[in-house]
Design a protein around this motif. Sequence first.
Motif, PDB file in Angstrom:
ATOM      1  N   ARG A  19     -19.088-108.656  24.902  1.00 16.07           N
ATOM      2  CA  ARG A  19     -18.326-107.505  24.403  1.00 16.07           C
ATOM      3  C   ARG A  19     -17.487-107.911  23.194  1.00 16.07           C
ATOM      4  N   HIS A  34     -15.573-100.117  27.024  1.00 15.69           N
ATOM      5  CA  HIS A  34     -15.973-101.368  26.372  1.00 15.69           C
ATOM      6  C   HIS A  34     -14.941-102.472  26.581  1.00 15.69           C
ATOM      7  N   GLY A  77     -19.587 -99.993  29.620  1.00 18.54           N
ATOM      8  CA  GLY A  77     -19.010-101.113  28.900  1.00 18.54           C
ATOM      9  C   GLY A  77     -18.000-101.936  29.670  1.00 18.54           C
TER      10      GLY A  77
END
Length: 82
Positions: A19, A34, A77
């Motif tokens: 990420r 995310h 995410g």
Amino acid sequence: RTNCLTGVLLGALDSARQRDAVVRSGQPYCGPLHGVPVSVKESYEIEGHDTTVGLGKLCGVPCSATEAVIGALEEAGAVVFA
């Protein structure tokens, strides 16, 4: 003595690094969550990990599939770490 179990998903650090790499490269985020670290109870099934529900007698029996709610978090995410 608390008689409780806990575990950390070792792949979580790799997911977090991936990420971070996305952010550094300027690519679009993986989803609305995310990079958000998420801890889930041991009652949710995650492929390859024990779902003990806090019971020692269930240790050593890894799940064969990941529950939909965990998959949805990861697709959004999130980094599931425990």
